[in-house]
Motif scaffolding. Structure first.
Motif, PDB file in Angstrom:
ATOM      1  N   PHE A 163      -5.041  13.301  -9.100  1.00  0.00           N
ATOM      2  CA  PHE A 163      -4.647  11.768  -9.180  1.00  0.00           C
ATOM      3  C   PHE A 163      -5.001  11.128  -7.661  1.00  0.00           C
ATOM      4  O   PHE A 163      -4.710  11.759  -6.470  1.00  0.00           O
ATOM      5  CB  PHE A 163      -3.099  11.596  -9.296  1.00  0.00           C
ATOM      6  CG  PHE A 163      -2.611  12.233 -10.542  1.00  0.00           C
ATOM      7  CD1 PHE A 163      -2.467  11.191 -11.443  1.00  0.00           C
ATOM      8  CD2 PHE A 163      -2.415  13.497 -10.826  1.00  0.00           C
ATOM      9  CE1 PHE A 163      -1.898  11.767 -12.769  1.00  0.00           C
ATOM     10  CE2 PHE A 163      -1.860  13.907 -11.912  1.00  0.00           C
ATOM     11  CZ  PHE A 163      -1.487  13.179 -13.054  1.00  0.00           C
ATOM     12  N   GLY A 164      -5.579   9.821  -7.630  1.00  0.00           N
ATOM     13  CA  GLY A 164      -5.906   9.390  -6.301  1.00  0.00           C
ATOM     14  C   GLY A 164      -7.421   8.649  -6.478  1.00  0.00           C
ATOM     15  O   GLY A 164      -8.027   8.953  -7.525  1.00  0.00           O
ATOM     16  N   PHE A 177       6.098  10.643  -8.869  1.00  0.00           N
ATOM     17  CA  PHE A 177       7.534  11.317  -8.993  1.00  0.00           C
ATOM     18  C   PHE A 177       7.458  12.034 -10.243  1.00  0.00           C
ATOM     19  O   PHE A 177       7.674  13.454 -10.377  1.00  0.00           O
ATOM     20  CB  PHE A 177       8.537  10.331  -9.034  1.00  0.00           C
ATOM     21  CG  PHE A 177       9.727  10.759  -9.254  1.00  0.00           C
ATOM     22  CD1 PHE A 177      10.712  11.647  -8.302  1.00  0.00           C
ATOM     23  CD2 PHE A 177      10.245  10.975 -10.339  1.00  0.00           C
ATOM     24  CE1 PHE A 177      11.914  12.009  -8.524  1.00  0.00           C
ATOM     25  CE2 PHE A 177      11.657  11.561 -10.842  1.00  0.00           C
ATOM     26  CZ  PHE A 177      12.409  12.082  -9.752  1.00  0.00           C
ATOM     27  N   THR A 178       6.918  11.570 -11.467  1.00  0.00           N
ATOM     28  CA  THR A 178       6.927  11.939 -12.569  1.00  0.00           C
ATOM     29  C   THR A 178       5.797  13.342 -12.675  1.00  0.00           C
ATOM     30  O   THR A 178       6.351  14.374 -13.346  1.00  0.00           O
ATOM     31  CB  THR A 178       6.472  10.880 -13.623  1.00  0.00           C
ATOM     32  OG1 THR A 178       7.355   9.875 -13.841  1.00  0.00           O
ATOM     33  CG2 THR A 178       6.537  11.486 -15.114  1.00  0.00           C
ATOM     34  N   ALA A 229       0.753  -1.169   0.037  1.00  0.00           N
ATOM     35  CA  ALA A 229      -0.056  -0.019  -0.112  1.00  0.00           C
ATOM     36  C   ALA A 229       0.809   1.362   0.019  1.00  0.00           C
ATOM     37  O   ALA A 229       1.954   1.325   0.465  1.00  0.00           O
ATOM     38  CB  ALA A 229      -0.955  -0.118   1.278  1.00  0.00           C
ATOM     39  N   ARG A 230       0.320   2.503  -0.515  1.00  0.00           N
ATOM     40  CA  ARG A 230       1.190   3.511  -0.620  1.00  0.00           C
ATOM     41  C   ARG A 230       0.110   4.613   0.304  1.00  0.00           C
ATOM     42  O   ARG A 230       0.143   5.896  -0.182  1.00  0.00           O
ATOM     43  CB  ARG A 230       1.334   4.079  -1.963  1.00  0.00           C
ATOM     44  CG  ARG A 230       2.835   3.892  -2.575  1.00  0.00           C
ATOM     45  CD  ARG A 230       3.110   4.557  -3.706  1.00  0.00           C
ATOM     46  NE  ARG A 230       2.845   5.941  -3.628  1.00  0.00           N
ATOM     47  CZ  ARG A 230       3.867   6.900  -3.050  1.00  0.00           C
ATOM     48  NH1 ARG A 230       5.026   6.381  -2.569  1.00  0.00           N
ATOM     49  NH2 ARG A 230       3.581   8.139  -3.137  1.00  0.00           N
ATOM     50  N   ALA A 245      -5.813   6.495  -9.416  1.00  0.00           N
ATOM     51  CA  ALA A 245      -4.613   6.068  -8.549  1.00  0.00           C
ATOM     52  C   ALA A 245      -3.322   5.773  -9.288  1.00  0.00           C
ATOM     53  O   ALA A 245      -3.349   5.272 -10.458  1.00  0.00           O
ATOM     54  CB  ALA A 245      -4.905   4.982  -7.928  1.00  0.00           C
ATOM     55  N   VAL A 246      -2.275   6.321  -8.892  1.00  0.00           N
ATOM     56  CA  VAL A 246      -0.907   5.930  -9.775  1.00  0.00           C
ATOM     57  C   VAL A 246       0.006   5.395  -8.750  1.00  0.00           C
ATOM     58  O   VAL A 246       0.058   5.653  -7.511  1.00  0.00           O
ATOM     59  CB  VAL A 246      -0.506   7.137 -10.216  1.00  0.00           C
ATOM     60  CG1 VAL A 246      -1.249   7.744 -11.555  1.00  0.00           C
ATOM     61  CG2 VAL A 246      -0.475   8.243  -9.228  1.00  0.00           C
ATOM     62  N   ASP A 247       1.150   4.874  -9.357  1.00  0.00           N
ATOM     63  CA  ASP A 247       2.074   4.144  -8.308  1.00  0.00           C
ATOM     64  C   ASP A 247       3.095   5.287  -8.162  1.00  0.00           C
ATOM     65  O   ASP A 247       3.047   6.354  -8.590  1.00  0.00           O
ATOM     66  CB  ASP A 247       2.911   2.920  -9.250  1.00  0.00           C
ATOM     67  CG  ASP A 247       3.367   3.408 -10.639  1.00  0.00           C
ATOM     68  OD1 ASP A 247       3.740   4.566 -10.853  1.00  0.00           O
ATOM     69  OD2 ASP A 247       3.819   2.480 -11.376  1.00  0.00           O
TER      70      ASP A 247
END
Length: 392
Positions: free
Chosen positions: A245-246, A278-279, A13-14, A271-273
């Motif tokens: 994002f999310g 970072f990008t 999980a993040r 949602a993004v990794d």
């Protein structure tokens, strides 16, 4: 020493809980302690197919918190608190039990586990409950929920041998209500490994991140964020692309508003990794970091550290500790979330400000030098180690 680390979520999980816990557990293990991580099965929601956890991580089953309604949260938290105790029974003895909060109900589990294991109890408080619920307006002091959570908190603080928290304001609050334990400041900060990511060119191209001014929000789309303020800005600034994002409880309501008001410059990107986060932050014109209320004065959103670490200017809708940190860094502006005119003026001021490459690099270096989560985790490990050593 043998240490049990109890967390709501852990990798893969993040979440804010997982992001802090993985660094702290790794530093504790690096210091030579035998650490067992105990986290809920929510950690595995959205995990890659075939994911296998490290041998020192145990997941206990709980009601999956996919849809974050009040009823689902209660089922998740009460069930998780019960299952955590059961799972801990099979993990042997410990010198210390570390529990990161929220959810507050896990504090009751940690108290029970520490008592049965005859271990020292450490509470790592990321948000103070029920205070944060009062500040968000979720419920009020004296209500049934308020009285219940205050009782849980009092019992947990009375049992704790050490309490840590993430901001000066939270430490000040806790010092007034923790009767027998020292309260130590251990901030969140930037996870230095996050800055080791590389750009994803395909994402830059697909989302046209370099095409015109882009205001990005990356994080949970929930009640505490108050993202309606971002849509207020988007409504009046059609020349700027607003990328969200999310996932979260408020997403459906925000999507409906975008549709009804015809906000064609707002895009929900899902949602993004970590690499994608970072990008986005490396390419966005600015990052929007909101809190729902100025009353959340002792909260510092983790997403602000990540944006600053990526040299991305920040528009902060908050007051208090987070605003003080941003002022010290210098790469952004802030305004109260309840003041739409001030927020819009701050947005325009930031859009019109062209930071040099040197200013951006200096801000990133400042965050790493002064707010490294790894270095803060070393302080945490030293405090826990001393406590466990005295117990032994």
């Amino acid at each position: 020493m043998r240490i049990l680390y109890l967390a709501d979520t852990y990798r893969p999980a993040r979440t804010a809980c997982a992001n802090r816990s993985v660094v702290f557990a790794n530093v504790l293990r690096g210091a030579g302690h035998d650490v067992r991580v105990l986290a809920s099965s929510d950690s595995l929601i959205g995990a890659p197919e075939g994911y296998t956890p490290p041998e020192y991580v145990t997941f206990f089953e709980t009601f999956p918190l996919v849809e974050k309604t009040l009823v689902n949260r209660l089922r998740n938290n009460f069930g998780g608190a019960r299952e955590a105790v059961r799972a801990a029974d099979g993990l042997g003895g410990f010198d210390a039990v570390v529990c990161t909060l929220p959810p507050l109900l896990f504090a009751s589990s940690a108290v029970w586990i520490a008592k049965r294991k005859r271990a020292k109890l450490v509470l790592d408080v990321r948000d103070i409950w029920p205070d944060v619920a009062y500040e968000m307006g979720s419920f009020v002091p004296g209500s049934l929920y308020g009285r219940f959570f205050e009782r849980v908190a009092r019992k947990a603080y009375a049992a704790a041998d050490l309490v840590t928290s993430v901001s000066p304001g939270k430490v000040e609050k806790l010092n007034a209500r923790v009767p027998n334990a020292r309260v130590v400041l251990v901030p969140n900060g930037i996870d230095e490994s996050f800055l080791e990511n590389e750009d994803d060119p395909s994402l830059v191209e697909r989302l046209r991140l370099d095409d015109g001014p882009v205001c990005a929000y990356v994080g949970n789309i929930g009640l505490a964020q108050g993202l309606g303020t971002l849509l207020d800005i988007a409504k009046t600034r059609s020349g700027v692309r607003f990328l969200i994002f999310g996932k979260g409880a408020d997403e459906a309501k925000l999507r409906e508003r975008v549709l009804v008001e015809g906000l064609s410059n707002v895009e929900f990107c899902g949602a993004v990794d970590e690499r994608s986060v970072f990008t986005v932050l490396r390419h966005a014109t600015l990052a929007y970091v909101p809190l729902v209320s100025s009353r959340l004065r002792d909260s510092i959103p983790t997403k602000m550290y990540e944006a600053l670490g990526c040299s991305c200017p920040v528009l902060l809708a908050a007051e208090g500790d987070a605003a003080d940190l941003l002022d010290e860094c210098g790469l952004g502006v802030h305004a109260a979330p309840e003041d739409p005119a001030a927020l819009l003026a701050a947005f325009d001021r930031l859009m019109g400000r062209r930071f040099s490459d040197e200013e951006r690099a200096a801000a990133s270096a400042w965050v790493v030098a002064n707010h490294s989560r790894q270095r803060f985790a070393e302080t945490f490990a030293q405090e826990v180690g001393r406590l466990a050593a005295r117990h032994a």
